[in-house]
Design a protein around this motif. Structure first.
Motif, PDB file in Angstrom:
ATOM      1  N   LEU A  96       0.848  -1.203   0.000  1.00 45.41           N
ATOM      2  CA  LEU A  96       0.000   0.000   0.000  1.00 45.41           C
ATOM      3  C   LEU A  96       0.878   1.246   0.000  1.00 45.41           C
ATOM      4  O   LEU A  96       2.077   1.164   0.284  1.00 45.41           O
ATOM      5  N   HIS A  97       0.274   2.402  -0.294  1.00 42.93           N
ATOM      6  CA  HIS A  97       1.034   3.650  -0.199  1.00 42.93           C
ATOM      7  C   HIS A  97       1.386   3.885   1.262  1.00 42.93           C
ATOM      8  O   HIS A  97       0.540   3.763   2.144  1.00 42.93           O
ATOM      9  N   LYS A  98       2.635   4.247   1.516  1.00 42.36           N
ATOM     10  CA  LYS A  98       3.079   4.351   2.906  1.00 42.36           C
ATOM     11  C   LYS A  98       2.632   5.661   3.551  1.00 42.36           C
ATOM     12  O   LYS A  98       2.505   6.684   2.871  1.00 42.36           O
ATOM     13  N   ALA A 111       7.821   4.401  -2.101  1.00 48.43           N
ATOM     14  CA  ALA A 111       6.641   5.123  -1.621  1.00 48.43           C
ATOM     15  C   ALA A 111       5.582   4.175  -1.073  1.00 48.43           C
ATOM     16  O   ALA A 111       4.501   4.597  -0.659  1.00 48.43           O
ATOM     17  N   THR A 112       5.900   2.884  -1.070  1.00 47.14           N
ATOM     18  CA  THR A 112       4.921   1.887  -0.614  1.00 47.14           C
ATOM     19  C   THR A 112       5.447   1.131   0.604  1.00 47.14           C
ATOM     20  O   THR A 112       6.645   1.103   0.860  1.00 47.14           O
ATOM     21  N   ASP A 177       0.171  -6.432  -4.611  1.00 48.63           N
ATOM     22  CA  ASP A 177       0.363  -4.985  -4.745  1.00 48.63           C
ATOM     23  C   ASP A 177      -0.980  -4.312  -5.008  1.00 48.63           C
ATOM     24  O   ASP A 177      -1.603  -4.542  -6.050  1.00 48.63           O
ATOM     25  N   CYS A 178      -1.419  -3.502  -4.047  1.00 52.29           N
ATOM     26  CA  CYS A 178      -2.682  -2.760  -4.188  1.00 52.29           C
ATOM     27  C   CYS A 178      -2.396  -1.278  -4.373  1.00 52.29           C
ATOM     28  O   CYS A 178      -3.282  -0.442  -4.167  1.00 52.29           O
ATOM     29  N   SER A 179      -1.163  -0.923  -4.731  1.00 49.96           N
ATOM     30  CA  SER A 179      -0.811   0.496  -4.804  1.00 49.96           C
ATOM     31  C   SER A 179      -0.947   1.050  -6.219  1.00 49.96           C
ATOM     32  O   SER A 179      -0.830   2.252  -6.433  1.00 49.96           O
ATOM     33  N   GLY A 180      -1.166   0.180  -7.184  1.00 51.71           N
ATOM     34  CA  GLY A 180      -1.248   0.640  -8.574  1.00 51.71           C
ATOM     35  C   GLY A 180      -2.670   0.646  -9.094  1.00 51.71           C
ATOM     36  O   GLY A 180      -3.623   0.430  -8.338  1.00 51.71           O
ATOM     37  N   GLU A 181      -2.787   0.854 -10.382  1.00 49.01           N
ATOM     38  CA  GLU A 181      -4.114   0.916 -11.009  1.00 49.01           C
ATOM     39  C   GLU A 181      -4.784  -0.458 -10.971  1.00 49.01           C
ATOM     40  O   GLU A 181      -5.971  -0.587 -10.721  1.00 49.01           O
TER      41      GLU A 181
END
Ligand code: TXA
Ligand code: MG
Length: 311
Positions: A96-98, A111-112, A177-181
């Motif tokens: 996730l985004h940190k 950034a994650t 990875d749930c931080s991208g599109e």
């Protein structure tokens, strides 16, 4: 020092040491983890030193409860909560985004941040007694096989080890990875792409990205000291017996001390794999592994075997 992790004194002692900035090995359902207080950079630094791990390899932060997610991550998408609801506590790590407060030591400057709620009762109790987040990579030296028993833990420093019995999953968590599109899988585990896709609502793929995002990239990750060779059943049959060589099989029927039989069912196979590698690594300079079926349910096991063989 190994102590029984299932006692209240062990839990309290572990929590106290962690608060003091010391390292403690805790059992999780995937593999044993080398834990430090994720909010103390000096404590986190000890992990890298103890494991001989390069700082370019980021760490997973373990928490006890979903309510703690917002202490570590921001802009958390709904899909992350859906995956958490379905698979936590359990062998799932979410990227996730940190949050701004998360140290660069943990994220390797990215950034994650990686987050997981482990299911093992000892890990759960330590996390609750401790109260915060615990950075914890597998409790092995860099590139060596992860421990699935307290007795497998081999580090260069004396660290308190909580014994929680054999790890039930046996290989490391699935990293999603749930931080991208689009949601993507960065490391396969026993939670398969199909299981993740079912929750996400579209087909999720294993990401083959080249950046440091992709975990476990080192070419000899998960390697025993012995040479690991992957062979089909027929070849294995022809090779036995060979001095200096241990065997891991699931269909071949041979009974010698040199041969460890694992299950023909992927979950039970994964549970026993690292213990088999640890055992044979002590006795042989070569380990021949009968290749399991090339089907989706065995994907994560294949990935670990390929890495062990340096492929
Ligand atoms: O099952 C597990 O995940 C075990 C137990 C102890 O929880 N832990 C584990 O940690 O396998 P470790 O450090 O051996 O592997 C964590 C992987 C690393 O390969 C790292 O590259 C990746 O997670 N990782 C950590 N943070 C990341 C991030 N922000 N983005 C992408 N990958 C990340
Ligand atoms: Mg590891």
């Amino acid at each position: 020092m190994i102590i029984d992790g299932l006692t209240q004194t062990a839990i309290q002692q572990a929590a106290l040491r962690l608060k003091r900035g010391d390292l403690v090995v805790i059992p999780t359902e995937t593999v044993y983890g080398l834990a430090a207080d994720a909010s103390q950079p000096l404590a986190v630094e000890k992990i890298f030193h103890c494991k001989k791990r390069p700082h370019s390899n980021p760490l997973i932060v373990h928490i006890a409860d979903v309510s703690q997610l917002t202490d570590w991550a921001v802009a958390i998408p709904l899909v992350a909560y859906q995956l958490a609801e379905r698979f936590w506590p359990g062998p799932l790590t979410l990227i996730l985004h940190k949050a701004p407060s998360v140290s660069d030591l943990i994220t390797a400057g990215q950034a994650t941040v990686a987050l997981r709620i482990p299911a093992h009762p000892v890990a759960q109790q330590v996390l609750r007694a401790f109260g915060g987040g615990l950075a914890a990579p597998s409790a092995n030296r860099f590139t060596e096989v992860s421990p699935t028993l307290a007795a497998h833990v081999a580090l260069d420093e004396e660290v308190l080890i909580l014994d929680g019995g054999p790890a039930q999953v046996g290989i490391e968590s699935t990293i999603v990875d749930c931080s991208g599109e689009h949601v993507a899988i960065l490391r396969p585990g026993m939670l398969s792409a199909d299981m993740i896709s079912e929750v996400v609502g579209y087909e999720v793929f294993y990401q083959q990205a080249l950046e440091i995002k992709r975990p476990g990239q080192h070419w000899l990750h998960y390697s025993p000291k012995a040479e690991v060779v992957l062979c089909d059943a027929e070849t294995v049959n022809h090779m036995m017996p060979l001095a200096d060589t241990g065997f891991i099989v699931y269909s071949v029927m041979i009974s010698t001390d040199a041969c460890i039989h694992l299950s023909a069912e992927p979950d039970a196979y994964a549970q026993g794999l690292y213990a088999a590698l640890h055992t044979l690594d002590k006795r042989y300079s070569r380990i021949v592994v009968e290749l399991p079926p090339q089907i989706a349910t065995w994907y994560a096991v294949h990935e670990r075997l390929r890495k062990a063989a340096g492929l």
